[in-house]
Design a protein around this motif. Structure first.
Motif, PDB file in Angstrom:
ATOM      1  N   ALA A 231      50.609  37.852  52.068  1.00  0.00           N
ATOM      2  CA  ALA A 231      50.460  36.483  51.575  1.00  0.00           C
ATOM      3  C   ALA A 231      49.976  36.496  50.136  1.00  0.00           C
ATOM      4  O   ALA A 231      49.114  37.301  49.759  1.00  0.00           O
ATOM      5  CB  ALA A 231      49.475  35.715  52.453  1.00  0.00           C
ATOM      6  N   GLU A 232      50.527  35.598  49.329  1.00  0.00           N
ATOM      7  CA  GLU A 232      50.140  35.532  47.923  1.00  0.00           C
ATOM      8  C   GLU A 232      48.646  35.263  47.769  1.00  0.00           C
ATOM      9  O   GLU A 232      48.003  35.783  46.847  1.00  0.00           O
ATOM     10  CB  GLU A 232      50.943  34.438  47.212  1.00  0.00           C
ATOM     11  CG  GLU A 232      52.429  34.754  47.051  1.00  0.00           C
ATOM     12  CD  GLU A 232      53.164  33.679  46.275  1.00  0.00           C
ATOM     13  OE1 GLU A 232      52.487  32.739  45.788  1.00  0.00           O
ATOM     14  OE2 GLU A 232      54.399  33.779  46.149  1.00  0.00           O
ATOM     15  N   GLY A 233      48.095  34.463  48.671  1.00  0.00           N
ATOM     16  CA  GLY A 233      46.669  34.171  48.601  1.00  0.00           C
ATOM     17  C   GLY A 233      45.808  35.400  48.797  1.00  0.00           C
ATOM     18  O   GLY A 233      44.750  35.542  48.168  1.00  0.00           O
ATOM     19  N   ASP A 234      46.238  36.312  49.683  1.00  0.00           N
ATOM     20  CA  ASP A 234      45.477  37.545  49.914  1.00  0.00           C
ATOM     21  C   ASP A 234      45.522  38.448  48.686  1.00  0.00           C
ATOM     22  O   ASP A 234      44.531  39.085  48.328  1.00  0.00           O
ATOM     23  CB  ASP A 234      46.032  38.285  51.134  1.00  0.00           C
ATOM     24  CG  ASP A 234      45.686  37.601  52.439  1.00  0.00           C
ATOM     25  OD1 ASP A 234      44.682  36.851  52.468  1.00  0.00           O
ATOM     26  OD2 ASP A 234      46.425  37.789  53.427  1.00  0.00           O
ATOM     27  N   VAL A 235      46.682  38.503  48.038  1.00  0.00           N
ATOM     28  CA  VAL A 235      46.804  39.311  46.819  1.00  0.00           C
ATOM     29  C   VAL A 235      45.933  38.711  45.719  1.00  0.00           C
ATOM     30  O   VAL A 235      45.203  39.425  45.022  1.00  0.00           O
ATOM     31  CB  VAL A 235      48.272  39.408  46.372  1.00  0.00           C
ATOM     32  CG1 VAL A 235      48.379  40.182  45.057  1.00  0.00           C
ATOM     33  CG2 VAL A 235      49.120  40.083  47.452  1.00  0.00           C
ATOM     34  N   ALA A 236      45.988  37.397  45.568  1.00  0.00           N
ATOM     35  CA  ALA A 236      45.196  36.728  44.535  1.00  0.00           C
ATOM     36  C   ALA A 236      43.700  36.901  44.781  1.00  0.00           C
ATOM     37  O   ALA A 236      42.906  36.988  43.834  1.00  0.00           O
ATOM     38  CB  ALA A 236      45.558  35.247  44.475  1.00  0.00           C
ATOM     39  N   ALA A 237      43.305  36.953  46.043  1.00  0.00           N
ATOM     40  CA  ALA A 237      41.888  37.106  46.383  1.00  0.00           C
ATOM     41  C   ALA A 237      41.404  38.535  46.229  1.00  0.00           C
ATOM     42  O   ALA A 237      40.211  38.808  46.375  1.00  0.00           O
ATOM     43  CB  ALA A 237      41.637  36.627  47.808  1.00  0.00           C
ATOM     44  N   GLY A 238      42.313  39.459  45.942  1.00  0.00           N
ATOM     45  CA  GLY A 238      41.920  40.851  45.747  1.00  0.00           C
ATOM     46  C   GLY A 238      41.859  41.666  47.017  1.00  0.00           C
ATOM     47  O   GLY A 238      41.259  42.740  47.037  1.00  0.00           O
ATOM     48  N   GLU A 239      42.481  41.186  48.098  1.00  0.00           N
ATOM     49  CA  GLU A 239      42.511  41.981  49.319  1.00  0.00           C
ATOM     50  C   GLU A 239      43.349  43.246  49.131  1.00  0.00           C
ATOM     51  O   GLU A 239      43.152  44.245  49.819  1.00  0.00           O
ATOM     52  CB  GLU A 239      43.082  41.154  50.472  1.00  0.00           C
ATOM     53  CG  GLU A 239      42.221  39.993  50.917  1.00  0.00           C
ATOM     54  CD  GLU A 239      40.905  40.444  51.519  1.00  0.00           C
ATOM     55  OE1 GLU A 239      40.840  41.569  52.038  1.00  0.00           O
ATOM     56  OE2 GLU A 239      39.925  39.683  51.448  1.00  0.00           O
ATOM     57  N   VAL A 240      44.274  43.210  48.201  1.00  0.00           N
ATOM     58  CA  VAL A 240      45.120  44.359  47.904  1.00  0.00           C
ATOM     59  C   VAL A 240      45.663  44.141  46.499  1.00  0.00           C
ATOM     60  O   VAL A 240      45.476  43.070  45.904  1.00  0.00           O
ATOM     61  CB  VAL A 240      46.266  44.496  48.942  1.00  0.00           C
ATOM     62  CG1 VAL A 240      47.345  43.447  48.725  1.00  0.00           C
ATOM     63  CG2 VAL A 240      46.832  45.904  48.993  1.00  0.00           C
ATOM     64  N   ALA A 241      46.328  45.159  45.959  1.00  0.00           N
ATOM     65  CA  ALA A 241      46.906  45.071  44.617  1.00  0.00           C
ATOM     66  C   ALA A 241      48.186  45.890  44.606  1.00  0.00           C
ATOM     67  O   ALA A 241      48.457  46.654  45.539  1.00  0.00           O
ATOM     68  CB  ALA A 241      45.911  45.594  43.584  1.00  0.00           C
ATOM     69  N   PRO A 242      49.023  45.751  43.551  1.00  0.00           N
ATOM     70  CA  PRO A 242      50.223  46.581  43.464  1.00  0.00           C
ATOM     71  C   PRO A 242      49.885  48.066  43.571  1.00  0.00           C
ATOM     72  O   PRO A 242      48.907  48.536  42.982  1.00  0.00           O
ATOM     73  CB  PRO A 242      50.778  46.229  42.081  1.00  0.00           C
ATOM     74  CG  PRO A 242      50.298  44.832  41.835  1.00  0.00           C
ATOM     75  CD  PRO A 242      48.938  44.766  42.451  1.00  0.00           C
ATOM     76  N   LEU A 243      50.696  48.781  44.337  1.00  0.00           N
ATOM     77  CA  LEU A 243      50.384  50.169  44.692  1.00  0.00           C
ATOM     78  C   LEU A 243      50.971  51.161  43.695  1.00  0.00           C
ATOM     79  O   LEU A 243      52.156  51.083  43.347  1.00  0.00           O
ATOM     80  CB  LEU A 243      50.914  50.478  46.091  1.00  0.00           C
ATOM     81  CG  LEU A 243      50.226  49.723  47.224  1.00  0.00           C
ATOM     82  CD1 LEU A 243      51.045  49.804  48.489  1.00  0.00           C
ATOM     83  CD2 LEU A 243      48.824  50.260  47.463  1.00  0.00           C
ATOM     84  N   PHE A 244      50.135  52.107  43.283  1.00  0.00           N
ATOM     85  CA  PHE A 244      50.536  53.199  42.403  1.00  0.00           C
ATOM     86  C   PHE A 244      49.865  54.483  42.888  1.00  0.00           C
ATOM     87  O   PHE A 244      48.833  54.424  43.570  1.00  0.00           O
ATOM     88  CB  PHE A 244      50.141  52.902  40.955  1.00  0.00           C
ATOM     89  CG  PHE A 244      50.848  51.708  40.366  1.00  0.00           C
ATOM     90  CD1 PHE A 244      52.086  51.853  39.760  1.00  0.00           C
ATOM     91  CD2 PHE A 244      50.283  50.441  40.436  1.00  0.00           C
ATOM     92  CE1 PHE A 244      52.748  50.747  39.232  1.00  0.00           C
ATOM     93  CE2 PHE A 244      50.927  49.336  39.910  1.00  0.00           C
ATOM     94  CZ  PHE A 244      52.169  49.491  39.304  1.00  0.00           C
ATOM     95  N   PRO A 245      50.415  55.655  42.538  1.00  0.00           N
ATOM     96  CA  PRO A 245      49.857  56.912  43.056  1.00  0.00           C
ATOM     97  C   PRO A 245      48.651  57.436  42.293  1.00  0.00           C
ATOM     98  O   PRO A 245      48.248  58.584  42.496  1.00  0.00           O
ATOM     99  CB  PRO A 245      51.040  57.878  42.934  1.00  0.00           C
ATOM    100  CG  PRO A 245      51.808  57.376  41.760  1.00  0.00           C
ATOM    101  CD  PRO A 245      51.687  55.882  41.818  1.00  0.00           C
ATOM    102  N   LEU A 246      48.065  56.622  41.421  1.00  0.00           N
ATOM    103  CA  LEU A 246      46.781  56.958  40.800  1.00  0.00           C
ATOM    104  C   LEU A 246      46.092  55.661  40.420  1.00  0.00           C
ATOM    105  O   LEU A 246      46.738  54.671  40.059  1.00  0.00           O
ATOM    106  CB  LEU A 246      46.948  57.854  39.573  1.00  0.00           C
ATOM    107  CG  LEU A 246      47.515  57.282  38.274  1.00  0.00           C
ATOM    108  CD1 LEU A 246      47.222  58.236  37.115  1.00  0.00           C
ATOM    109  CD2 LEU A 246      49.003  57.026  38.382  1.00  0.00           C
ATOM    110  N   ALA A 247      44.769  55.659  40.579  1.00  0.00           N
ATOM    111  CA  ALA A 247      43.994  54.450  40.295  1.00  0.00           C
ATOM    112  C   ALA A 247      42.532  54.835  40.184  1.00  0.00           C
ATOM    113  O   ALA A 247      42.086  55.853  40.734  1.00  0.00           O
ATOM    114  CB  ALA A 247      44.183  53.400  41.394  1.00  0.00           C
ATOM    115  N   LEU A 248      41.791  54.006  39.497  1.00  0.00           N
ATOM    116  CA  LEU A 248      40.332  54.125  39.457  1.00  0.00           C
ATOM    117  C   LEU A 248      39.732  53.280  40.566  1.00  0.00           C
ATOM    118  O   LEU A 248      40.131  52.131  40.771  1.00  0.00           O
ATOM    119  CB  LEU A 248      39.795  53.629  38.110  1.00  0.00           C
ATOM    120  CG  LEU A 248      40.132  54.444  36.858  1.00  0.00           C
ATOM    121  CD1 LEU A 248      39.708  53.676  35.619  1.00  0.00           C
ATOM    122  CD2 LEU A 248      39.457  55.801  36.906  1.00  0.00           C
TER     123      LEU A 248
END
Length: 499
Positions: A231-248
């Motif tokens: 759901a767009e609302g969950d993404v906007a709320a920071g429940e998840v983010a676009p996935l990449f194979p490296l992140a801080l």
């Protein structure tokens, strides 16, 4: 005359000796008066000379004093197959009155004996349900079986295709820290400052100098970085983010802030942090670093690609998969779960995509003999409402982790939150109705707007290991009684004599 005078004096003295009270009485009264007046003054002055009166030293209670000897070892006895098995009717009598929704919706549930698999309670246990974050238990199994509990992900720096170029290549570690590597931590186990210092040393060994430019290679993952089932609302709320194979910090700006906006391109964010560390580490060696970073994708296949295999300048390694799984379960980290699912697929030769992750989970469950018929997997974190899994399937997964034949799955045991103490259960099991379960119930939580779930295990009062899964769907959003219903049910299992 003289004699007469002497005689008179002698008579006076003689008179005083024989009649003393006649003249001594006024003096005695005067002395008494002086004593009466001096006594209060003495009380005020005396402390200055002798100090305050002694005060009794309070005695420290025995239970607050340091022990003089070790106490006898306490704890749960080893599991034994001879421990009495609860009677299904007695278990049902305990749980049925507790598993009642607060408002609308229904609960399903299943309880099994951990050693034999015998079903002790079954209320719609084979019905498909939206499981929320209980999905992470399935991802745990896939990651531990496909990758192995001791596996680590590498983040490497490669010599770039052009002069002065270096490539930061993501290898699946999304728990990178910006500073020095921290070997005693999971988050930040591999640090970009350490990677930058090693890169500068390698470049110096090769005689490099001058300007450096950082490229980032995030080509390991394929498919859309955002699951369309979220759901767009969950993404906007920071429940998840676009996935990449490296992140801080598992794609967080600050690891201590687990809500709100997140980096929308965690690969570039990590590359920018690396470039800053490279600039700091390289300044003394005569290197400069361009501010902007660019994406880089390797090209070529087969022999041509092998012939142009890039030179590895430096690398850092993540915490183990087992440690990452534990963190994922404790904190219910959606981003980390999705990455582990993709890495499990890649380890099995599949695509590191959402479809690859769900296929890897299904395949690994099949290898364990856990039936996946009717199961629908829309993601591997549990954020999607399209997931459909039964309580029985979750109970079987918990049983595989606790007593199943694959010892690699034991790597997940530390990750189960402990009631009232750790992870997503740390603030639960404090009320009168559930406090008996504190420290005894170990379970993965799951919460969405109208969904609540709890799957885990307990050792009951007779020493029997019981695994369970309770799932509520169609619930009234925000109704506090639903969470308490699950916690009370798990507490009842922990206290169960049930014979």
């Amino acid at each position: 005359m003289k004699e007469t005078a002497a005689t008179d004096v002698s008579k006076d003295a003689s008179s005083r000796r024989f009649h003393p009270g006649l003249r001594a009485l006024p003096t005695a009264l005067l002395l008494a008066l002086i004593v009466l007046l001096a006594a209060p003054a003495a009380l005020l002055i005396a402390p200055a000379f002798v100090g305050p009166p002694p005060v009794a030293t309070p005695q420290t209670p025995a239970w607050q004093q340091a022990p003089t000897a070790l106490s006898a070892r306490q704890g749960l006895a080893p599991l034994s197959e001879s421990a009495p098995l609860p009677l299904p009717a007695a278990v049902g009598a305990q749980l049925d009155p507790l598993l009642k929704p607060d408002g609308g919706g229904t609960f399903t549930g299943l309880v099994q004996d951990g050693m034999t698999g015998q079903i002790l309670f079954d209320r719609g246990g084979s019905e498909n349900r939206v499981p929320a974050s209980n999905m992470k238990l399935l991802t745990t199994v896939a990651a531990l079986r496909a990758l192995g509990p001791g596996h680590r992900f590498s983040t490497r720096v490669l010599a770039g295709p052009g002069p002065g170029q270096v490539v930061l290549a993501g290898g699946g570690d999304v728990l990178l820290g910006p500073g020095e590597s921290a070997p005693d931590r999971v988050m930040g186990h591999a640090g970009l400052a350490s990677l930058a210092a090693a890169t500068v040393a390698a470049l110096q060994d090769k005689g490099a100098a001058g300007e450096l430019k950082v490229l980032v290679d995030d080509s390991l993952f394929s498919g859309p970085p955002l699951n369309p089932a979220w759901a767009e609302g969950d993404v906007a709320a920071g429940e998840v983010a676009p996935l990449f194979p490296l992140a801080l910090h598992s794609a967080r700006f600050d690891p201590a802030v687990t809500t709100g906006p997140r980096p929308q391109d965690s690969a570039v964010t990590a590359a920018e942090a690396f470039a800053a560390q490279l600039k700091a580490a390289g300044s003394a060696a005569g290197f400069t670093v361009t501010a902007a970073v660019e994406r880089y994708s390797p090209s070529g296949t087969g022999e041509a690609a092998a012939a142009s295999e890039p030179v590895v300048l430096a690398g850092v390694q993540s915490a183990t998969v087992s440690e990452q799984v534990d963190l994922m379960l404790q904190t219910s980290d959606n981003y980390l779960a999705e990455v582990l699912g993709r890495m499990a697929s890649a380890a099995s030769g599949g695509p590191a995509s959402n479809e690859g992750a769900t296929a890897a989970v299904r395949a690994r469950l099949g290898e364990l003999g856990i039936p996946a018929e009717g199961m629908n997997l829309a993601d591997v974190s549990g954020l999607a409402l399209g997931n459909q899994v039964s309580a029985r399937q979750f109970a079987e997964v918990v049983r595989a982790i606790t007593t199943g034949p694959d010892p690699r799955l034991r790597g997940a045991l530390d990750g189960f939150p402990v009631a009232g103490l750790t992870g997503t259960l740390d603030e639960r099991y404090s009320g009168e109705a559930t406090e008996r379960g504190a420290g005894l119930v170990r379970a993965k939580t799951g919460t969405l707007n109208s969904v609540i779930a709890l799957s885990g295990y307990v050792v009951d009062a007779d020493g029997r290991l019981l695994v369970f899964s309770f799932i509520g769907n169609g619930l009234t959003p925000g109704a506090a009684g639903n969470r308490e219903a699950l916690d009370r049910a798990a507490t009842a299992l922990a206290a169960c004599g049930c014979r």
